[in-house]
Design an enzyme around this catalytic site. Structure first.
Site, PDB file in Angstrom:
ATOM      1  N   ARG A  57       0.883  -1.185  -0.022  1.00  0.00           N
ATOM      2  CA  ARG A  57      -0.046   0.070   0.171  1.00  0.00           C
ATOM      3  C   ARG A  57       0.997   1.345   0.147  1.00  0.00           C
ATOM      4  O   ARG A  57       0.449   2.121   0.583  1.00  0.00           O
ATOM      5  CB  ARG A  57      -0.941  -0.017   1.293  1.00  0.00           C
ATOM      6  CG  ARG A  57      -2.085  -0.893   1.197  1.00  0.00           C
ATOM      7  CD  ARG A  57      -3.214  -0.551   0.194  1.00  0.00           C
ATOM      8  NE  ARG A  57      -4.011  -1.557  -0.164  1.00  0.00           N
ATOM      9  CZ  ARG A  57      -5.375  -1.866   0.443  1.00  0.00           C
ATOM     10  NH1 ARG A  57      -5.685  -0.804   1.493  1.00  0.00           N
ATOM     11  NH2 ARG A  57      -5.938  -2.559   0.127  1.00  0.00           N
ATOM     12  N   ARG A  61      -3.442   6.463  -0.052  1.00  0.00           N
ATOM     13  CA  ARG A  61      -4.125   7.568   0.610  1.00  0.00           C
ATOM     14  C   ARG A  61      -2.843   8.227   1.549  1.00  0.00           C
ATOM     15  O   ARG A  61      -3.090   9.569   1.854  1.00  0.00           O
ATOM     16  CB  ARG A  61      -5.061   7.301   1.340  1.00  0.00           C
ATOM     17  CG  ARG A  61      -6.525   7.258   0.533  1.00  0.00           C
ATOM     18  CD  ARG A  61      -7.603   6.673   1.238  1.00  0.00           C
ATOM     19  NE  ARG A  61      -7.487   5.218   1.578  1.00  0.00           N
ATOM     20  CZ  ARG A  61      -8.237   4.493   2.200  1.00  0.00           C
ATOM     21  NH1 ARG A  61      -9.621   4.949   2.358  1.00  0.00           N
ATOM     22  NH2 ARG A  61      -7.982   3.277   2.608  1.00  0.00           N
ATOM     23  N   ARG A  70      -6.742  11.365  -7.443  1.00  0.00           N
ATOM     24  CA  ARG A  70      -7.820  10.493  -7.581  1.00  0.00           C
ATOM     25  C   ARG A  70      -9.040  11.407  -7.275  1.00  0.00           C
ATOM     26  O   ARG A  70     -10.058  10.736  -7.402  1.00  0.00           O
ATOM     27  CB  ARG A  70      -7.443   9.482  -6.458  1.00  0.00           C
ATOM     28  CG  ARG A  70      -6.844   8.206  -6.574  1.00  0.00           C
ATOM     29  CD  ARG A  70      -7.738   7.104  -7.511  1.00  0.00           C
ATOM     30  NE  ARG A  70      -9.068   7.293  -6.991  1.00  0.00           N
ATOM     31  CZ  ARG A  70      -9.323   6.599  -5.812  1.00  0.00           C
ATOM     32  NH1 ARG A  70      -8.750   6.039  -5.163  1.00  0.00           N
ATOM     33  NH2 ARG A  70     -10.821   6.884  -5.592  1.00  0.00           N
ATOM     34  N   ASP A 106      -6.276  -3.669  -7.962  1.00  0.00           N
ATOM     35  CA  ASP A 106      -6.946  -4.172  -6.756  1.00  0.00           C
ATOM     36  C   ASP A 106      -7.224  -5.555  -6.831  1.00  0.00           C
ATOM     37  O   ASP A 106      -7.354  -6.041  -8.164  1.00  0.00           O
ATOM     38  CB  ASP A 106      -8.349  -3.576  -6.424  1.00  0.00           C
ATOM     39  CG  ASP A 106      -8.806  -3.657  -4.983  1.00  0.00           C
ATOM     40  OD1 ASP A 106      -8.064  -3.069  -4.350  1.00  0.00           O
ATOM     41  OD2 ASP A 106      -9.427  -4.661  -4.853  1.00  0.00           O
ATOM     42  N   TYR A 181     -14.659 -12.313  -0.050  1.00  0.00           N
ATOM     43  CA  TYR A 181     -15.413 -11.239  -0.526  1.00  0.00           C
ATOM     44  C   TYR A 181     -16.620 -11.684  -1.416  1.00  0.00           C
ATOM     45  O   TYR A 181     -17.696 -11.077  -1.246  1.00  0.00           O
ATOM     46  CB  TYR A 181     -14.544 -10.153  -1.482  1.00  0.00           C
ATOM     47  CG  TYR A 181     -13.644  -9.367  -0.578  1.00  0.00           C
ATOM     48  CD1 TYR A 181     -14.074  -8.728   0.280  1.00  0.00           C
ATOM     49  CD2 TYR A 181     -12.374  -9.768  -0.671  1.00  0.00           C
ATOM     50  CE1 TYR A 181     -13.080  -7.677   1.044  1.00  0.00           C
ATOM     51  CE2 TYR A 181     -11.349  -8.815   0.093  1.00  0.00           C
ATOM     52  CZ  TYR A 181     -12.115  -7.954   0.708  1.00  0.00           C
ATOM     53  OH  TYR A 181     -11.102  -7.087   1.665  1.00  0.00           O
TER      54      TYR A 181
HETATM   55  O1  CP3 Z   1       0.642   0.317  -3.113  1.00  0.00           O
HETATM   56  C1  CP3 Z   1      -0.223  -0.783  -3.180  1.00  0.00           C
HETATM   57  O2  CP3 Z   1      -0.227  -1.700  -2.496  1.00  0.00           O
HETATM   58  C2  CP3 Z   1      -1.160  -0.375  -4.348  1.00  0.00           C
HETATM   59  C3  CP3 Z   1      -1.874  -1.493  -4.792  1.00  0.00           C
HETATM   60  C4  CP3 Z   1      -2.997  -2.255  -4.049  1.00  0.00           C
HETATM   61  C5  CP3 Z   1      -4.358  -1.818  -3.673  1.00  0.00           C
HETATM   62  N1  CP3 Z   1      -5.161  -2.947  -3.012  1.00  0.00           N
HETATM   63  C6  CP3 Z   1      -4.662  -0.385  -3.846  1.00  0.00           C
HETATM   64  C7  CP3 Z   1      -6.028   0.137  -3.341  1.00  0.00           C
HETATM   65  C8  CP3 Z   1      -3.063  -3.502  -3.716  1.00  0.00           C
HETATM   66  C9  CP3 Z   1      -2.053  -4.459  -3.823  1.00  0.00           C
HETATM   67  C10 CP3 Z   1      -4.112  -3.898  -2.965  1.00  0.00           C
HETATM   68  C11 CP3 Z   1      -4.570  -5.207  -2.539  1.00  0.00           C
HETATM   69  C12 CP3 Z   1      -6.002  -5.454  -1.979  1.00  0.00           C
HETATM   70  N2  CP3 Z   1      -7.174  -5.023  -2.158  1.00  0.00           N
HETATM   71  C13 CP3 Z   1      -5.891  -6.488  -1.073  1.00  0.00           C
HETATM   72  C14 CP3 Z   1      -4.704  -7.136  -0.356  1.00  0.00           C
HETATM   73  C15 CP3 Z   1      -3.861  -6.375   0.385  1.00  0.00           C
HETATM   74  C16 CP3 Z   1      -4.314  -6.089   1.886  1.00  0.00           C
HETATM   75  O3  CP3 Z   1      -4.312  -4.782   2.169  1.00  0.00           O
HETATM   76  O4  CP3 Z   1      -4.445  -6.960   2.668  1.00  0.00           O
HETATM   77  C17 CP3 Z   1      -7.280  -6.191  -0.390  1.00  0.00           C
HETATM   78  C18 CP3 Z   1      -7.717  -7.096   0.371  1.00  0.00           C
HETATM   79  C19 CP3 Z   1      -8.014  -5.321  -1.173  1.00  0.00           C
HETATM   80  C20 CP3 Z   1      -9.374  -5.005  -1.369  1.00  0.00           C
HETATM   81  C21 CP3 Z   1      -9.677  -3.629  -0.647  1.00  0.00           C
HETATM   82  N3  CP3 Z   1      -9.437  -2.891  -1.728  1.00  0.00           N
HETATM   83  C22 CP3 Z   1      -9.699  -2.827   0.460  1.00  0.00           C
HETATM   84  C23 CP3 Z   1      -9.900  -3.632   1.756  1.00  0.00           C
HETATM   85  C24 CP3 Z   1      -9.694  -1.585   0.217  1.00  0.00           C
HETATM   86  C25 CP3 Z   1      -9.756  -0.627   1.465  1.00  0.00           C
HETATM   87  C26 CP3 Z   1     -11.164   0.037   1.072  1.00  0.00           C
HETATM   88  C27 CP3 Z   1     -11.010   1.504   2.150  1.00  0.00           C
HETATM   89  O5  CP3 Z   1     -11.472   2.551   1.507  1.00  0.00           O
HETATM   90  O6  CP3 Z   1     -10.436   1.557   3.291  1.00  0.00           O
HETATM   91  C28 CP3 Z   1      -9.617  -1.434  -1.142  1.00  0.00           C
HETATM   92  C29 CP3 Z   1      -9.537  -0.238  -1.933  1.00  0.00           C
HETATM   93  C30 CP3 Z   1      -8.094   0.150  -2.272  1.00  0.00           C
HETATM   94  N4  CP3 Z   1      -7.109  -0.564  -3.057  1.00  0.00           N
HETATM   95  C31 CP3 Z   1      -7.430   1.335  -2.024  1.00  0.00           C
HETATM   96  C32 CP3 Z   1      -6.312   1.402  -2.617  1.00  0.00           C
HETATM   97  C33 CP3 Z   1      -5.047   2.419  -2.545  1.00  0.00           C
HETATM   98  C34 CP3 Z   1      -7.986   2.705  -1.268  1.00  0.00           C
HETATM   99  C35 CP3 Z   1      -8.841   3.315  -2.257  1.00  0.00           C
HETATM  100  C36 CP3 Z   1      -9.044   4.838  -2.070  1.00  0.00           C
HETATM  101  O7  CP3 Z   1      -8.027   5.336  -2.091  1.00  0.00           O
HETATM  102  O8  CP3 Z   1     -10.110   5.348  -1.813  1.00  0.00           O
END
Ligand code: CP3
Length: 376
Positions: A57, A61, A70, A106, A181
């Site tokens: 991550r 953010r 974004r 994602d 999910y």
């Molecule tokens: O730097 C990075 O790692 C970017 C790439 C990345 C994202 N998601 C971007 C993202 C990766 C590798 C993921 C994988 C991902 N997505 C996982 C496995 C990794 C982990 O954290 O355990 C999981 C479980 C997800 C599912 C998911 N997508 C969640 C739980 C969330 C958070 C929701 C929230 O708003 O808190 C997302 C959204 C997401 N994926 C964001 C990012 C940067 C946040 C979206 C935003 O900026 O609004």
């Protein structure tokens, strides 16, 4: 119980000429020599002039430039816009000087591209229009067409063009985390429904596991062929499973995903959280490198893995906000612990919290590089 030390399972030779033959001629492992970067040298168990570091991550953010770019664009739309996805992937590399980029996307993108109704709700996570709970639901799932992955290939190609000798790590969700999910229809704490389904309807679970394994493998293959030099399989929620269920209902599907990309020869990192009891089974699924979460020391992880395994981890994300002295002392102990491995990729034990001060991450990268740099 079989929860004992197993002998070292394998120390696979990686990046041999024979394996690289499966990559296209324009692949950066060939053209930009990413194979000689500290990151890939370390992932393949070779020595490097410093310990490489990247953060799960790191794109997201915690960065003001991410929040700005974004603004007004929904998460999944930004993942499917190749220019935007490439730019967001590059932001933390420019700012922090990390040793690898992680592809901005994602784990739900493959299902979205297959045509499953799914969105990411800010502050909550992935939510499906309709949960997938019966064999009928699963039989009706659309297949992921290879051409649907074109925006991913374009984003990866644009990214690696600008990364030069810095490797891009591709990723996918492991079948259990993705299926969790899908069955829940959204985020959940203890993943009761998928864990019930395994036992109540093993036929449905098997079919869903195979679907998720297939689509995650396609997602990884697209990223590798377009230029990713390593991949990570995220089984973020595997820790909600006991070892017996993991081995019976989950490991075969993760193994199928990892096996489907083995011929490319790129290093495969397998990571989950709360996986202290599952590490040997995760390694047996076919990983080359094990990502360790912050709950278990690297030396204890190595002991459980049987020794000789390249490790990634495991700075506690909570320490990013605890003040520099505590973070530096904790990092020193993680680096010291990392000596139990033939090679150590430094990372957090889970993702960067969105509230993290990005200047702390930049300073941490610099600190890790200084502390581990070998005299030349
Ligand atoms: O730097 C990075 O790692 C970017 C790439 C990345 C994202 N998601 C971007 C993202 C990766 C590798 C993921 C994988 C991902 N997505 C996982 C496995 C990794 C982990 O954290 O355990 C999981 C479980 C997800 C599912 C998911 N997508 C969640 C739980 C969330 C958070 C929701 C929230 O708003 O808190 C997302 C959204 C997401 N994926 C964001 C990012 C940067 C946040 C979206 C935003 O900026 O609004």
């Amino acid at each position: 119980m079989s929860q004992t030390n197993t002998a070292p399972l394998r120390q696979r030779a990686l990046l041999t000429d024979e394996q690289l033959a499966h990559l296209p001629t324009h692949h950066p492992l060939k053209t930009a020599q990413t194979g000689e970067s500290a990151m890939i040298r370390t992932l393949t168990g070779r020595s490097a002039d410093h310990s490489p570091v990247w953060f799960m991550r790191q794109a997201g953010r915690s960065l003001p430039e991410y929040r700005q770019i974004r603004e007004g664009i929904p998460m999944l739309d930004s993942c499917l816009n190749p220019e935007l996805a490439a730019e967001i992937t590059l932001q933390p590399v420019r700012r922090h000087g990390v040793d690898a980029a992680i592809f901005f996307s994602d784990i739900v993108i493959p299902m979205k591209l297959a045509g499953v109704g799914v969105d990411i709700v800010p502050g909550r996570g992935p939510v499906l229009d309709a949960p997938v709970r019966t064999l009928e639901d699963i039989k009706n799932l659309p297949e992921l067409e290879d051409s649907a992955l074109d925006p991913i290939r374009q984003a990866v190609a644009l990214t690696v063009e600008q990364l030069g000798s810095t490797p891009l790590i591709g990723f996918a969700g492991a079948p259990f985390t993705v299926a969790a999910y899908m069955v829940e229809g959204g985020p959940s704490r203890d993943h009761l429904r998928p864990r019930t389904m395994m036992h109540a309807n093993p036929e449905a679970w098997e079919a869903l596991g195979q679907w998720a394994a297939r689509t995650s493998a396609q997602f990884l293959a697209a990223q590798i062929e377009a230029g990713a030099s390593a991949v990570q399989l995220f089984d973020s929620w595997a820790g909600s499973l006991g070892q017996a269920d993991y081995r019976r209902f989950v490991q075969p599907h993760s193994a199928a995903t990892l096996a489907a990309i083995e011929h490319y020869g790129v290093p495969r990192i397998h990571f989950g959280t709360g996986t202290a009891e599952l590490l040997p089974a995760m390694l047996e699924a076919g990983a080359d490198v094990i990502g360790v979460d912050y709950r278990l020391s690297l030396s204890e992880a190595q002991r459980r893995l049987g020794g000789g395994i390249v490790l990634q981890g495991n700075i506690d994300p909570a320490l990013l906000a605890s003040g520099w002295d505590a973070l530096a002392a904790h990092t020193d102990s993680v680096l010291e612990e990392g000596r139990c491995a033939p090679a150590h990729v430094v990372n957090l034990g889970h993702g960067v919290p969105p509230t993290t001060d990005p200047t702390v991450l930049t300073r941490l990268v610099e600190y890790i590089h200084t502390q581990t740099r070998k005299a030349s």
